[in-house]
Structures are given as C-alpha cells and as structure tokens.
Design an enzyme around this catalytic site. Structure first.
Site, PDB file in Angstrom:
ATOM      1  CG  ASP A 215       0.540  -5.466   5.918  1.00 44.98           C
ATOM      2  OD1 ASP A 215       0.667  -6.678   5.703  1.00 44.98           O
ATOM      3  OD2 ASP A 215       1.274  -4.597   5.412  1.00 44.98           O
ATOM      4  CG  ASP A 270       4.762  -7.450   0.110  1.00 47.28           C
ATOM      5  OD1 ASP A 270       3.761  -8.034   0.551  1.00 47.28           O
ATOM      6  OD2 ASP A 270       5.270  -6.454   0.650  1.00 47.28           O
TER       7      ASP A 270
HETATM    8  C1  GLA Z   1       3.410  -5.416   3.598  1.00 50.27           C
HETATM    9  C2  GLA Z   1       2.285  -5.550   2.576  1.00 50.27           C
HETATM   10  C3  GLA Z   1       2.517  -4.596   1.425  1.00 50.27           C
HETATM   11  C4  GLA Z   1       2.602  -3.179   1.960  1.00 50.27           C
HETATM   12  C5  GLA Z   1       3.662  -3.075   3.017  1.00 50.27           C
HETATM   13  C6  GLA Z   1       3.648  -1.725   3.714  1.00 50.27           C
HETATM   14  O1  GLA Z   1       4.625  -5.846   3.111  1.00 50.27           O
HETATM   15  O2  GLA Z   1       2.195  -6.870   2.121  1.00 50.27           O
HETATM   16  O3  GLA Z   1       1.504  -4.711   0.464  1.00 50.27           O
HETATM   17  O4  GLA Z   1       1.351  -2.818   2.477  1.00 50.27           O
HETATM   18  O5  GLA Z   1       3.521  -4.068   4.014  1.00 50.27           O
HETATM   19  O6  GLA Z   1       4.541  -1.642   4.750  1.00 50.27           O
END
Ligand code: GLA
Length: 604
Positions: A215, A270
């Site tokens: 990430d 996301d």
């Molecule tokens: C980010 C990523 C997600 C997930 C969250 C976890 O937002 O893009 O896919 O992994 O972190 O905290």
C-alpha cells in the site's frame, strides 16, 4: 553416474505423467543431488531407512522414503500450491490473478480463524476450482516490531503464527497472500515497511507468502517507482516467487513502471460498494489499456460483488466490466456465507474465461452514448470477441453493436449470451438498425461472446493503415492511420515525421499501445520503419515490438528522438495474427509518440 541418476529421476517424473512445470527446477534437483554426492554411494534403498543425507528421497528410493514436502523433489500428488518448497509455481501468473482479500468486507476484523474458514469455503464452494487461488490478508494483521525489527503478527488474532496459517492455506491447494505498506505505517496505522522492506519480504518468504500487496499510506515525499523497486528486488533476492500487487492508487503513473516492477497496479482510489464507484474505477483503468498484457495488469481494485450495496444487475455489470478489462478478480465478499445470486455472478465460468483469456487484451470502449456503451476485446479463439453492453442510465435501454465495430466481417456470426448461457439472435427490440440489438437493464450490462469471421488481408502489397484491424488500443487517444497521435479525438494528429522526414503512410500511437491484424497465414513479409515521431519534442522514448502468434519477431532497444528510425523486415510466413506494440519503456509515457511508418504487408 550423477547424470545417469538425474536422467533416471527425470524419466520417473515423466513416467508419473505430471506437468513438467510443476516439478522442481533442474537447478533445485541438481542442487539436491550435488550436495549429497559424497555420501551417495552409502545409501541403500530397501533397508527401511530413508537416508536423506545420503541422497535418498521418495523418488530415488520410494521403498524407504515417503514423499514429503520439503524433500526438494516435486513428487506425484504434490504441486506448487500444496508443496511450494519443492514444486515450481506459476507465480506470477500470466493471466490476471484471482482470489480473495479480506479488506472490502472484513476491514480490520481479520484472524487466523477467518482465513482458515475462508480457505475451506473456497475449496468447498468450488471457488478454487474456478481459479480463485490467492487468499490474501489485508491490513491489520501486524501489531509491532520486535527488538530485531522483525514484524510481529497480532498474537491474539493469529495465535498459531503466519507460517502455520500459510501452511494451512497451502494444504488447501491455495496460495497465501499478505499486506504491507511502503510508508512508515499502514493505512490503518500498523507498522509499515519503510526502511524494513528487505527484512519484511524475507520474513514473508519464511512464512510462505505467495502474494504481497504493498500500500501507499504515510509516504509523503517518497517516489513510488523507487520504493516499489526495493520490494521487487527484495522479492527476487528472497528466492521465493511472489505476486507484487502495487497499491498506490495510480500515483505517478504506475502503469508505466508497474509492468517492469510488479504483477498488477491499482489505477485509482479505493472501490466502494456502489455503482458509481464501479464506473469511476472502470473509467480510470480504461485509460491505460495499452499498458496491460501477459503477466502485468491494470487493477481497478477488488470486487464488491456480494457485499449488499448494489443490485443484482449492478453486480453483473461490475463483474462483466472487470472481465472485459482483464482485471484481477479478487473477491471482496464473505465467501463463507454467500447467497445464490452472488455465487451465480462470481462463479460464472464463461465470464471468468473471458477475464482469463490467454491474449490478456484489456477491452476497449468503441462507443458511448446516453443510451449505452459498447466494449469489446478479441479472444484467442479464431473470430471470437467478447462484447459488453453497458447501460448506466436509470431506464432499460435497447441498443447494440455492429460486427464491423468489433473488427469482424459483416457476415454471419453466432452470439452467445454468457449470462443466460444461450445463443441469442440479437433482435430484441426489432431487427435492423445498427445490427444486433439487445435489451440492457437499467444500471446493468449484457455480455456476449461473438463468433464470426475475421477480415482477410488483401492480396499483394498493402499498407497496414489501409486495411482492417482486429483491435487497437493507444494511450490518451486512438491509434491513428497515416498520422501521429494528436489528442483524444480520432484524426487529430499530424503527418508522420521522424528526424525531419515525412512519411505519407503508417500508424501513429502514443505508447503504450498496440494494433492486432489478422493475417490468416496468408502473408509473407512486413516492412516497417519504427521510431519516435518528431512531435515528441525532445522527451519521448519507446520500445517497439512486433509479434506473431505469441512469437517475438522483433524488439527494438529503447529508442529516443535522437535515434534514426529502424527498418524492420519481418518474416510472417504462416502467421495467423500480427501484433504491433509500442511500449512506453518503463520511464514515462509523456511525449512517447511512436510511429510504425510505411508499414507494408506482402500477402498471397
Ligand atoms: C488502502 C488500500 C485498500 C486497503 C486499505 C487498508 O486504502 O487502497 O485497498 O488495503 O488501505 O487499510
């Protein structure tokens, strides 16, 4: 003597009838044998004792040794997922990874009990057999670092430890994945990998990890290209194959360097469990179709199917779009408790087959209007196209597509609806008009495999820019005929020009992009001049590739504006499909105006 033994082992492997890909690599095998050479003579098969130190194992001495993971030999019944220590795994995969990830449904509520139940459910519900192979724990499994700096899993939620959990997942015939972050902390504030990249990857390799999602939280001032390279190098150094899933939401164009760094890269923010989010993420991934290909994929994020926020039709559209885009299919629902509708969607083998088509061509949108959008991608089968009709409006809509716009001849074609699993006529809402017409539900999609006839290349000599193509995809605008790429509109470029010389004919695109042309085994030769168009203004660079039926016929070095165009004469004898590719080359795509000038075919 050693060679004879090795040969004998190889003959036995072949005799057991297993896929050679699944066996230990010759290196591993040779290492096993090499190390034991001095004691080799002392071993005695049939004495009831498995003298591993002396080189006995279950294949060389089955009377004494039971086959076991970790004996360095990929034995009958063992394969890469169940016995990764011994058997070669097809990791990273050539087609988009499929699996499950905890984040979308469970967020921080992760535990070893959950992972075991998920893995079991994936086997029992047939998801594993459908190709969903990776079980990935997302954020929140980690709590601290110990005095050596080694990452510490949550002891309450993972009391048996990650190694034991990975073993469980492997025993179920699945791969095990884990999450970390390139910053100092993960997005949920757990310890991140910044400064510990190599150590963490080594730890994951010891756990038995097959997939690592990295990430991008808490990374202010860091360069993702550089930071993800550190992870890629650490994975190579660890000696364990892992999928590197780059999750930096599209920051600094991961589609450019991602193919040289990892397996998949997020193209956007996301996903959420809503139709608008599905459409947003689809639009972002769609921009970068030319960068996707065998072994490296744009990632519009994990699936939300089954999480309850969308209607059945919306989830069908979501799944269809992800398959059209050759996206990773990572389930984000609670696979332990699924209703039939969810299983119907994620378990649709025909849709999965489109996603997993070996050509790994990310689909393109050929039409978008208020009434509907049309997408297509060629499939590896002769004359086959996957076609998706998307209706984002609030009303049912009747619209369709013509065979010409999906690159097929306007002749008879069979159309199979991959959601109803039937052949359909394409006359819903009346025959005529734009060809095949279908009723598409509000906020919904229809998806088809169309089987028709390819356009044959003309006899004699012809310019590629004058004939029909099966497919083309460019960046920031369409691939152009007889002109360079300009902007987003068709026909908005200028005359092809390289090092001051104008070329009247040819193909212009902004890398990365590609064109596919059907040859049907009728052509002998392609002549073309490849190089950077003068409109690149000093910065552009690209790698040019010419392929036919998966064979690489030509690859240029990274060419820049300083280089003279290269003349290529490719022998096409027997080739069915020609691929012309301009790759942004891993640096940047800015100004990568790539020309295939005077591209000329000679055919029967
Ligand atoms: C980010 C990523 C997600 C997930 C969250 C976890 O937002 O893009 O896919 O992994 O972190 O905290």
């Amino acid at each position: 003597m050693k060679e004879a033994f090795l040969e004998c082992v190889i003959v036995m492997l072949a005799f057991l009838g297993c896929n050679t890909q699944q066996w230990a690599s010759p290196d591993t095998l040779a290492d096993t044998l090499d190390g034991d050479e001095s004691e080799m003579g002392q071993a005695q098969c049939g004495n009831g004792a498995c003298e591993r130190e002396a080189g006995e194992n279950c294949l060389s001495c089955p009377e004494d040794c039971a086959c076991a993971c970790g004996d360095g030999v990929c034995s009958f019944g063992e394969y890469c997922a169940t016995c990764p220590k011994d058997c070669l795994c097809a990791i990273p995969p050539k087609t988009p990874p499929m699996g499950f990830n905890t984040w979308n449904h469970f967020h921080c509520d992760v535990s070893e009990a959950l992972i075991r139940e998920v893995a079991t459910a994936m086997v029992e519900k047939g998801l594993k057999d459908l190709g969903y192979h990776y079980v990935v724990i997302d954020d929140c499994w980690q709590v601290a670092r110990d005095e050596d700096g080694t990452i510490v899993p949550d002891p309450e939620r993972f009391p048996s430890g990650m190694k034991a959990l990975a073993e469980y997942v492997h025993q179920m015939g699945l791969y095990f994945g884990i999450y970390t972050c390139a910053g100092e902390k993960t997005c949920q504030g757990r310890p991140g990998s910044f400064g510990y990249e190599e150590k963490d990857i080594e730890t994951y390799a010891n756990f038995g990890v097959d997939f690592v999602k990295v990430d991008w939280c808490y990374t202010e001032g860091l360069d993702p290209r550089q930071r993800y390279r550190i992870f890629a190098d650490a994975i190579a150094k660890s000696g364990r194959n892992m999928v590197l899933s780059i999750c930096n939401w599209g920051v600094r164009e991961p589609w450019v360097w991602g193919p040289y760094t990892g397996t998949m890269w997020r193209t956007s923010i996301d996903i959420t469990d809503s139709f608008i989010s599905v459409l947003f993420n689809m639009e972002q991934a769609l921009l970068w179709g030319g960068f996707s290909g065998e072994g490296h994929f744009n990632d519009p994020d994990m699936l939300e199917v089954g999480n309850g926020g969308m209607s059945f039709d919306e989830y069908v559209a979501h799944m269809s779009l992800w398959a059209m885009l050759a996206s990773p299919l990572i389930l984000g629902n609670d696979v332990r408790k699924m209703d039939d509708e969810t299983m119907t969607i994620i378990g649709n083998e025909e849709v999965i087959a489109i996603d997993q088509d070996p050509w790994v061509l990310q689909g393109v949108r050929v039409r978008a209007s208020e009434s509907g959008q049309v997408f297509y991608r060629p499939l590896a089968e002769y004359g086959a196209r996957a076609v998706l009709l998307l209706n984002i409006s609030d009303q049912e809509s009747v619209f369709g597509f013509s065979l010409e716009e999906i690159g097929l001849r306007n002749a008879g074609a069979r159309v199979r609806d991959v959601w109803s699993h039937e052949e359909v006529s394409g006359e819903e809402g009346g025959a005529g008009g734009e060809g095949l017409r279908f009723k598409v539900p509000a906020h919904g999609a229809r998806m088809f495999v169309v089987r028709g006839e390819e356009h044959l290349p003309p006899s004699g000599e012809s310019y590629l820019s004058d004939i029909r193509w099966m497919f083309s995809v460019g960046s920031l605008g369409p691939v152009e005929r007889d002109m360079s790429n300009g902007g987003s509109e068709r026909g908005d470029g200028q005359k092809l020009k390289m090092r001051g010389k104008v070329y009247e004919k040819g193909i212009g695109m902004l890398a990365s992009g590609r064109v596919l042309v059907y040859l049907g085994g009728r052509c002998q030769r392609l002549q073309v001049f490849v190089g950077l168009d003068d409109s690149a203004k000093g910065e552009g660079s690209a790698v040019f590739r010419i392929k036919a039926d998966g064979r690489l016929l030509f690859q240029s070095p990274l060419l820049t504006l300083k280089d003279e165009p290269l003349e290529v004469n490719a022998d096409l004898t027997g080739a069915r499909v020609l691929w012309l590719e301009a790759d942004a080359g891993g640096d940047s795509y800015h100004d990568d105006f790539a020309d295939f000038a005077m591209a000329r075919l000679e055919c029967e």
